[in-house]
Each structure stands twice: as C-alpha cells, then as structure tokens.
Design a protein around this motif. Sequence first.
Motif, PDB file in Angstrom:
ATOM      1  N   LYS A  20       0.809  -1.224   0.000  1.00  0.00           N
ATOM      2  CA  LYS A  20       0.000   0.000   0.000  1.00  0.00           C
ATOM      3  C   LYS A  20       0.840   1.270   0.000  1.00  0.00           C
ATOM      4  CE  LYS A  20      -3.758  -2.439   0.315  1.00  0.00           C
ATOM      5  NZ  LYS A  20      -4.597  -2.650  -0.895  1.00  0.00           N
ATOM      6  N   VAL A  21       2.009   1.214   0.639  1.00  0.00           N
ATOM      7  CA  VAL A  21       2.871   2.399   0.760  1.00  0.00           C
ATOM      8  C   VAL A  21       4.260   2.056   0.255  1.00  0.00           C
ATOM      9  CG1 VAL A  21       3.936   4.039   2.350  1.00  0.00           C
ATOM     10  CG2 VAL A  21       1.575   3.292   2.734  1.00  0.00           C
ATOM     11  N   VAL A  22       4.723   2.826  -0.714  1.00  0.00           N
ATOM     12  CA  VAL A  22       6.087   2.711  -1.236  1.00  0.00           C
ATOM     13  C   VAL A  22       6.671   4.115  -1.279  1.00  0.00           C
ATOM     14  CG1 VAL A  22       7.561   2.082  -3.176  1.00  0.00           C
ATOM     15  CG2 VAL A  22       5.539   0.708  -2.649  1.00  0.00           C
ATOM     16  N   ASP A  23       7.820   4.304  -0.667  1.00  0.00           N
ATOM     17  CA  ASP A  23       8.505   5.594  -0.734  1.00  0.00           C
ATOM     18  C   ASP A  23       9.981   5.338  -0.988  1.00  0.00           C
ATOM     19  OD1 ASP A  23       9.471   8.184  -0.534  1.00  0.00           O
ATOM     20  OD2 ASP A  23       8.286   8.669   1.253  1.00  0.00           O
ATOM     21  N   VAL A  24      10.425   5.737  -2.172  1.00  0.00           N
ATOM     22  CA  VAL A  24      11.846   5.598  -2.537  1.00  0.00           C
ATOM     23  C   VAL A  24      12.414   6.954  -2.915  1.00  0.00           C
ATOM     24  CG1 VAL A  24      11.667   3.185  -3.244  1.00  0.00           C
ATOM     25  CG2 VAL A  24      11.219   4.994  -4.916  1.00  0.00           C
ATOM     26  N   SER A  25      11.791   8.027  -2.468  1.00  0.00           N
ATOM     27  CA  SER A  25      12.243   9.372  -2.805  1.00  0.00           C
ATOM     28  C   SER A  25      13.626   9.654  -2.220  1.00  0.00           C
ATOM     29  CB  SER A  25      11.236  10.408  -2.302  1.00  0.00           C
ATOM     30  OG  SER A  25      11.078  10.319  -0.898  1.00  0.00           O
ATOM     31  N   SER A  26      14.293  10.630  -2.802  1.00  0.00           N
ATOM     32  CA  SER A  26      15.604  11.094  -2.320  1.00  0.00           C
ATOM     33  C   SER A  26      16.640   9.972  -2.269  1.00  0.00           C
ATOM     34  CB  SER A  26      15.465  11.757  -0.939  1.00  0.00           C
ATOM     35  OG  SER A  26      14.593  12.867  -0.999  1.00  0.00           O
ATOM     36  N   ASN A  27      16.809   9.326  -3.427  1.00  0.00           N
ATOM     37  CA  ASN A  27      17.885   8.368  -3.651  1.00  0.00           C
ATOM     38  C   ASN A  27      18.569   8.741  -4.961  1.00  0.00           C
ATOM     39  OD1 ASN A  27      17.961   6.006  -1.592  1.00  0.00           O
ATOM     40  ND2 ASN A  27      15.773   6.323  -1.910  1.00  0.00           N
ATOM     41  N   ASN A  28      19.206   7.794  -5.598  1.00  0.00           N
ATOM     42  CA  ASN A  28      19.809   8.024  -6.914  1.00  0.00           C
ATOM     43  C   ASN A  28      19.363   6.928  -7.876  1.00  0.00           C
ATOM     44  OD1 ASN A  28      21.381   9.466  -8.762  1.00  0.00           O
ATOM     45  ND2 ASN A  28      23.196   8.218  -8.349  1.00  0.00           N
ATOM     46  N   LEU A  29      18.073   6.619  -7.840  1.00  0.00           N
ATOM     47  CA  LEU A  29      17.512   5.576  -8.692  1.00  0.00           C
ATOM     48  C   LEU A  29      17.401   6.059 -10.130  1.00  0.00           C
ATOM     49  CD1 LEU A  29      14.688   4.417  -6.267  1.00  0.00           C
ATOM     50  CD2 LEU A  29      16.861   3.247  -6.708  1.00  0.00           C
ATOM     51  N   LEU A  60       3.204  10.132  -7.049  1.00  0.00           N
ATOM     52  CA  LEU A  60       4.468  10.383  -7.729  1.00  0.00           C
ATOM     53  C   LEU A  60       5.492  11.073  -6.833  1.00  0.00           C
ATOM     54  CD1 LEU A  60       3.313  11.475 -11.310  1.00  0.00           C
ATOM     55  CD2 LEU A  60       4.306   9.286 -10.589  1.00  0.00           C
ATOM     56  N   ASN A  61       5.024  11.810  -5.829  1.00  0.00           N
ATOM     57  CA  ASN A  61       6.001  12.464  -4.954  1.00  0.00           C
ATOM     58  C   ASN A  61       6.766  11.469  -4.093  1.00  0.00           C
ATOM     59  OD1 ASN A  61       3.858  11.826  -3.288  1.00  0.00           O
ATOM     60  ND2 ASN A  61       3.795  13.818  -2.261  1.00  0.00           N
ATOM     61  N   ASN A  62       6.336  10.209  -4.052  1.00  0.00           N
ATOM     62  CA  ASN A  62       7.089   9.173  -3.343  1.00  0.00           C
ATOM     63  C   ASN A  62       8.284   8.671  -4.156  1.00  0.00           C
ATOM     64  OD1 ASN A  62       5.014   9.481  -1.538  1.00  0.00           O
ATOM     65  ND2 ASN A  62       4.598   7.303  -1.303  1.00  0.00           N
ATOM     66  N   PHE A  63       8.454   9.242  -5.362  1.00  0.00           N
ATOM     67  CA  PHE A  63       9.593   8.892  -6.224  1.00  0.00           C
ATOM     68  C   PHE A  63      10.481  10.102  -6.504  1.00  0.00           C
ATOM     69  CE2 PHE A  63       5.979   6.182  -7.284  1.00  0.00           C
ATOM     70  CZ  PHE A  63       6.510   4.911  -7.150  1.00  0.00           C
ATOM     71  N   GLU A  64      10.139  11.256  -5.994  1.00  0.00           N
ATOM     72  CA  GLU A  64      10.851  12.490  -6.343  1.00  0.00           C
ATOM     73  C   GLU A  64      12.262  12.517  -5.770  1.00  0.00           C
ATOM     74  OE1 GLU A  64       9.026  15.256  -2.720  1.00  0.00           O
ATOM     75  OE2 GLU A  64       8.380  15.587  -4.791  1.00  0.00           O
ATOM     76  N   ASN A  65      13.042  13.473  -6.257  1.00  0.00           N
ATOM     77  CA  ASN A  65      14.448  13.651  -5.840  1.00  0.00           C
ATOM     78  C   ASN A  65      15.304  12.429  -6.145  1.00  0.00           C
ATOM     79  OD1 ASN A  65      13.923  16.268  -4.814  1.00  0.00           O
ATOM     80  ND2 ASN A  65      13.265  15.412  -2.851  1.00  0.00           N
ATOM     81  N   ASN A  66      15.023  11.824  -7.287  1.00  0.00           N
ATOM     82  CA  ASN A  66      15.894  10.822  -7.895  1.00  0.00           C
ATOM     83  C   ASN A  66      16.287  11.380  -9.261  1.00  0.00           C
ATOM     84  OD1 ASN A  66      15.985   8.079  -6.296  1.00  0.00           O
ATOM     85  ND2 ASN A  66      13.867   8.780  -6.154  1.00  0.00           N
TER      86      ASN A  66
END
Length: 221
Positions: free
Chosen positions: A172-181, A196-202
């Motif tokens: 239900k919840v995925v947050d991979v923001s602020s990595n280098n993916l 989509l903000n759970n993927f930002e700053n990559n």
Amino acid sequence: MAPFRTSLKLRLSLCAIVISVFTVPLEVFGNSEGDALYALRRKLSDPDNVLQSWDPNLVNPCTWFHITCNQDNRVTRVDLGNSNLSGHLVPELGKLEHLQYLELYKNNIQGTIPVELGNLRSLISLDLYNNNISGIIPPSLGKLESLVFLRLNDNQLTGKIPRELTGISSLKVVDVSSNNLCGTIPTTGSFEHIPLNNFENNPRLEGPELQGLASYDTNCS
C-alpha cells in the motif's frame, strides 16, 4: 559390594554433571533467531548502548529490549528506529521467518540491503528510510507477499526500481524518494496508486511508464 555401589553411583553422578555442562551451551546458542540478531549487533556501532541487553547467553532473544516475540517465542518485531546506530545490515536477518516489522529508520546504517531479506515472508513493514544505504533495491524483495509498507527514502540507493515489487498485492505504501535511482517509475500492479512524490528527488529516474511503449531502463545501471 557396598564400595562398588558407591563407586558406581559416583561415576553416574559425574557423567550426569558432564552431560549437563555440555548440553546447556547447545541450548543457549542453538536459537537461530538469537544468533541472527546477535550477528546484526556485531556489525553495528552503538554509542548509546541501546543494544546492551542483547545477550547471546540467553536461550532466546525475547527478553531483549527493542525485540517483540509472539506466544511461541518467535521474533515478530525489531524496533531500532532513531537509535543512533551505524554499521551494516547482515544476511542473517533473513532467518527471522516470523518477523513482521523491521524498523531501522533514522540511523546511519551503510552498505547494501541483503538479498536474504526476501526470505521474510511474514514481513509487513520494512522501514529503512533516512540512513546511508547504497547499492540496488534487491529484486528478491518481490517475494515479500505480506508486505504493506516499504519505505526506503533518503538513502543512496541506485539502479532500477525492481518490477518484481509491483506483484505484491498487499503493498500500500512505497517511498523511494531522495535516492539516486534510475529508469522509469512503475505504474502497474501495486504501484498503480502510489503518489508520484514518493519517487521524487531521484535525478536519474524518468516519469511514469507508458503502457505499450518501450521504457527508458536500457541504459540504467
């Protein structure tokens, strides 16, 4: 005959003592979950002594602070969030087959995510956010069929978001923001409703996949 009987009783008593001495350590150190957690302790720096109660001489780890067990004395929670820990995760964590919550957020843990975490079939929450973890997100995490919360944000993770994760129906919840993916953001399966903000700053992560079109993953490494 009396001296013989006395001697025989003495020998039997000595044998019993010897057997008990050699049996106790087997019981103490034979707990695989305790061994797995103590392997983690050995790889962590603990300046605030939050792991001081993690004593390998106990039969099981259910009396340790920050550990929760079920009625069968099997470990179900490891709660070490915001504990000022540094060091590395260990593959032995994959032996905690009844573990439901692995909470290690807001520390300074480095190194990679062990592929063996994919063996934690009972895991509901994997919270490793706000650390310094590097390397890829292991595709083996796609085997976590009970997983609901996956928070890996604010680390140094690289590579693609494994498509295996989209097949976890409970997620239900995925947050991979602020990595280098890198690559593209999955939008199928369990990822369909992830903001989509759970993927930002990559910086190298492209926008959502377009159905039926080639993705941008070919040059992602």
